[in-house]
Design a protein around this motif. Structure first.
Motif: not given
Length: 332
Positions: A108-109, A179-182, A293-295
């Motif tokens: 993501h950004a 969707h945004y963290a491992y 997906h965590g990045l």
């Protein structure tokens, strides 16, 4: 760059040729240096000015094959570029659309930076800003758009980048973070993770933390890490790393090793030992890359001179608010 922008003169293109009003190059002679026929004079040529524009873009990378341009599967650059083509009526080769960095599939950004050029000026940027976001899917947003000086280049002017990697450390995953963290079901020791992260700070050869490069990603393996913080927010850990630049999958590989250290599978002092080997195979003995997906690319940093606005340019657009002058629905 040699391009003219708002408030500056318009020199010839870097090739040294002059370009006519329709963008076609012309010569002062008619073939091999012969003197022109006075009956059929060549139309006078004029230099075509180029105006440069900077975008700050946020996107959810879940459903995309990364930033770098490709038609299928879709990428962020492809979709933004197609929107610009529709709005400006220019071709891809004319826009020269460039991003600050290539995020991989699923990454993501919040602060991706890009630039493009046009042969015409804008009096206001609010309309093109609204049009871009109107054409883009809802998981890609242009946060702001501004004029840029000729020297600015989204990629080559960058002096640093900030990435965040999120880890949800609990037995049950928060479905809103999926969707945004491992998700780490193992209880992590954040104290030893911080101790290990300190070994990454400073100027090092990160060859041991880079995957095999793709395309033209052959870069100097020596990078400087300015800070590597681990922020605890309940079950959520946010790893924040800021550096002069990063190699292919470097952040995800560093995070993967910190996860192993946090699980107490390996000691913190393994970091300088792996760095010293400059061998990716050595890291592979202890950890694989953390999932994408965590990045998130949070910010790209530039010198202030590169971020100044050209004289006489339109104001930066941060989007416009809409107001309703009169309510058309009755209140109950």
């Amino acid at each position: 760059m040699g391009f003219a922008v708002l408030g500056f003169s318009s020199p010839p293109f870097p090739t040294g040729r002059l370009y006519s009003a329709n963008g076609c190059s012309q010569s002062a002679t008619n073939g091999g240096g012969a003197v022109e026929n006075p009956i059929h004079k060549v139309k006078p040529t004029v230099a075509v000015p180029q105006y440069k524009w900077r975008l700050v873009i946020a996107y959810d990378g879940t459903h995309y094959a990364g930033w770098q341009f490709q038609l299928s599967p879709p990428t962020i650059q492809c979709l933004v570029e197609n929107a610009l083509i529709r709005i400006t009526k220019l071709g891809r080769e004319d826009l020269c659309f460039v991003g600050a960095g290539r995020t991989d599939a699923g990454v993501h950004a919040w602060g991706q930076v890009a630039h493009f050029v046009t042969p015409f000026n804008y009096d206001s940027l609010e309309s093109i800003h609204a049009a871009l976001n109107g054409l883009l899917p809802s998981d890609i947003r242009v946060r702001d758009i501004s004029a840029a000086v000729p020297e600015f280049h989204a990629r080559f002017s960058a002096k640093g980048k900030v990435y965040h990697y999120k880890i949800y450390n609990d037995t049950i995953m928060d479905p809103f973070q999926r969707h945004y963290a491992y998700h780490s079901v193992y209880k992590l020791n954040t104290a030893v993770m911080r101790e290990a992260a300190k070994h990454c700070i400073g100027r090092h050869d990160f060859s041991a933390f880079v995957n095999v490069s793709r395309n033209d990603r052959v870069l100097d393996p020596v990078k400087t890490i300015f800070r590597f913080d681990i922020i605890e927010m309940g079950a959520l850990l946010q790893l924040e790393v800021e550096g002069s630049g990063f190699l292919y999958r470097q952040v995800r590989n560093m995070v993967a090793l910190l996860l192993q250290i946090g699980r107490e599978a390996v000691p913190p002092d393994i970091v300088p030992k792996i760095l010293a080997t400059r061998d990716r195979k050595e890291l592979a003995k202890f950890a694989l890359s953390a999932p994408p997906h965590g990045l998130c690319l949070v910010a790209v940093k530039y010198n202030e001179d590169h971020l100044r606005l050209p004289s006489g340019c339109p104001p930066t657009s941060f989007g416009r608010h809409h107001t309703v002058s009169k309510c058309k629905l009755p209140f109950y």
